[in-house]
Design a protein around this motif. Sequence first.
Motif, short mmCIF file in Angstrom:
data_model
loop_
_atom_site.label_atom_id
_atom_site.label_comp_id
_atom_site.label_asym_id
_atom_site.label_seq_id
_atom_site.Cartn_x
_atom_site.Cartn_y
_atom_site.Cartn_z
N LEU A 8 0.85 -1.18 0.00
CA LEU A 8 0.00 0.00 0.00
C LEU A 8 0.89 1.24 0.00
CD1 LEU A 8 -2.80 1.33 0.29
CD2 LEU A 8 -2.51 1.11 2.78
N TRP A 9 0.68 2.10 -0.98
CA TRP A 9 1.38 3.38 -1.05
C TRP A 9 0.34 4.48 -0.93
CZ3 TRP A 9 5.81 3.87 -5.08
CH2 TRP A 9 6.71 2.82 -4.93
N GLY A 17 -2.59 13.28 5.69
CA GLY A 17 -2.22 12.26 4.71
C GLY A 17 -0.88 11.63 5.01
N ILE A 18 0.06 12.44 5.45
CA ILE A 18 1.37 11.90 5.81
C ILE A 18 1.22 10.99 7.02
CG2 ILE A 18 3.64 12.54 6.75
CD1 ILE A 18 3.52 14.95 4.78
N GLY A 19 0.39 11.39 7.98
CA GLY A 19 0.15 10.54 9.14
C GLY A 19 -0.44 9.20 8.76
N LEU A 20 -1.38 9.19 7.82
CA LEU A 20 -1.96 7.94 7.35
C LEU A 20 -0.91 7.08 6.65
CD1 LEU A 20 -5.39 9.26 6.08
CD2 LEU A 20 -5.01 7.76 8.07
N ARG A 23 1.30 5.50 9.17
CA ARG A 23 0.60 4.47 9.93
C ARG A 23 0.31 3.20 9.11
NH1 ARG A 23 -4.79 5.78 13.39
NH2 ARG A 23 -4.88 3.80 14.44
N TYR A 24 -0.04 3.38 7.83
CA TYR A 24 -0.56 2.25 7.07
C TYR A 24 0.23 1.86 5.81
CZ TYR A 24 -4.70 3.10 9.90
OH TYR A 24 -5.55 3.29 10.95
N ALA A 25 1.02 2.75 5.29
CA ALA A 25 1.60 2.52 3.96
C ALA A 25 3.03 2.00 4.03
CB ALA A 25 1.55 3.81 3.14
N GLU A 26 3.46 1.53 2.88
CA GLU A 26 4.83 1.07 2.71
C GLU A 26 5.61 1.96 1.75
OE1 GLU A 26 5.04 -3.35 2.34
OE2 GLU A 26 2.86 -3.08 2.42
N GLY A 27 4.90 2.93 1.15
CA GLY A 27 5.58 3.80 0.21
C GLY A 27 4.79 5.07 -0.05
N ILE A 48 8.48 13.03 5.60
CA ILE A 48 7.92 11.71 5.85
C ILE A 48 8.90 10.85 6.64
CG2 ILE A 48 7.13 9.57 4.74
CD1 ILE A 48 6.04 11.47 2.47
N ARG A 49 10.17 10.94 6.33
CA ARG A 49 11.17 10.17 7.09
C ARG A 49 11.15 10.58 8.57
NH1 ARG A 49 14.99 7.06 4.64
NH2 ARG A 49 16.43 7.46 6.37
N ARG A 50 11.05 11.87 8.84
CA ARG A 50 10.98 12.34 10.24
C ARG A 50 9.72 11.79 10.91
NH1 ARG A 50 12.91 17.03 7.76
NH2 ARG A 50 10.82 17.95 7.73
N ALA A 51 8.60 11.81 10.18
CA ALA A 51 7.34 11.32 10.73
C ALA A 51 7.42 9.81 10.98
CB ALA A 51 6.19 11.65 9.80
N LEU A 52 8.06 9.09 10.09
CA LEU A 52 8.24 7.65 10.30
C LEU A 52 9.04 7.38 11.57
CD1 LEU A 52 8.96 6.69 6.61
CD2 LEU A 52 7.08 5.75 7.97
N GLU A 53 10.14 8.10 11.73
CA GLU A 53 10.96 7.94 12.94
C GLU A 53 10.15 8.26 14.20
OE1 GLU A 53 14.34 10.42 12.14
OE2 GLU A 53 15.40 8.80 11.10
#
Length: 127
Positions: A8-9, A17-20, A23-27, A48-53
């Motif tokens: 899911l991308w 949208g970035i939060g979703l 939380r849910y995506a791989e790309g 997005i990288r910062r949000a992932l971390e």
Amino acid sequence: MRPEGPALWLGGQRPRGIGLAVRYAEGWPMPGNEAGNVELFVTKRDEIRRALEAGGRDPDDFTFAAQVTVSSEAASLRRGREAALEFRRVGADHVIIGVRGRDGPDGLAAMAREVAVPLREAAGDLA
């Protein structure tokens, strides 16, 4: 296909949208209306990288796709090639290359020859 289904991308641009995506995506694919915009790609990728971390995810396990769109005109193909190579240089995992439909099969062949092949060669995928 993966046992749990396709990857899911999500292409969110705003905080929700970035939060979703985190939380849910791989790309994340950059938006097509910004195709070729390396600065936007880098800015959003870093955000997005910062949000992932912050969300406890490893950003290196997330995929980022850039986009370029070309016509069959030499100048457009040159700009597309330069942008695609720059996307590769700044760390895009994938580059989506769009071709105008009205350019038909000849436009597709020109894109492959002038953009895709040099990009693959730069990545070491072609000898």
